[in-house]
Design a protein around this motif. Sequence first.
Motif: not given
Length: 178
Positions: A110-119
Motif C-alpha cells: 500500500a505504501k508503494q502504490v500510494i507513492a506511485e499514485m502521487a505521480n
Amino acid sequence: MATEIATLGGGCFWCLEAVYQELKGVQHVESGYTGGQIPNPTYEAVCAGTTGHAEVVRLTFDPQEVSYREILEIFFTIHDPTTLNRQGNDVGTQYRSVIYYHSPEQQSVAKQVIAEMANVWDAPIVTELKPAETYYKAEDFHQNYFRQNPLQGYCAFVVAPKVAKFRQMFKDKLNSPR
C-alpha cells in the motif's frame, strides 16, 4: 487455496462493492463499517458522522488470481484519493479514503502504490493507511445494492459510471465477459 482479505474505504461502499464484485479473483465482497469508536454502528449513526466509522468494503480474494497491488491500483482508479472526507456530493468522515491493511506485506504494498499514485494525481493523496480494525457488516439492504437497485438515482448517476469506467479500463480483469 489460501485467500486474503482487503478492507478499503473510498466514499460510498455501494460504488466499491459494485466494482469489486466484477473483479476476477475476488470471491466475496461485503459492505460494512470500520475505524470508529462505538460497537455495532448503524447506517444512520455512521451517516450522522458521530461514530468515527468509514464506509468500507471487505474483499476476500485469491492472490493467485488477483494481487493486492492490482486491487489497490483499481481502488485508486475508481475514486478520488485527493479529496479529504469527500467523494463527489458525499461529504463526511465516513466517506474518507482509507486502506486498512491486514499484514505487514499489505502495508508495504500500500505504501508503494500510494507513492506511485502521487505521480498520477494533480493534488496530494490524502488516503489514510491504517492497520485493520474491528469490522462490522452493514445492514443486509446494503449488500449487493447496485445489483439489486441499478435504476435507483444514486446508482444510475454515481455508481454506474464508476462500474463502466472499471469495465473499460480493466477488461482483462473482469470475472465474466461483458
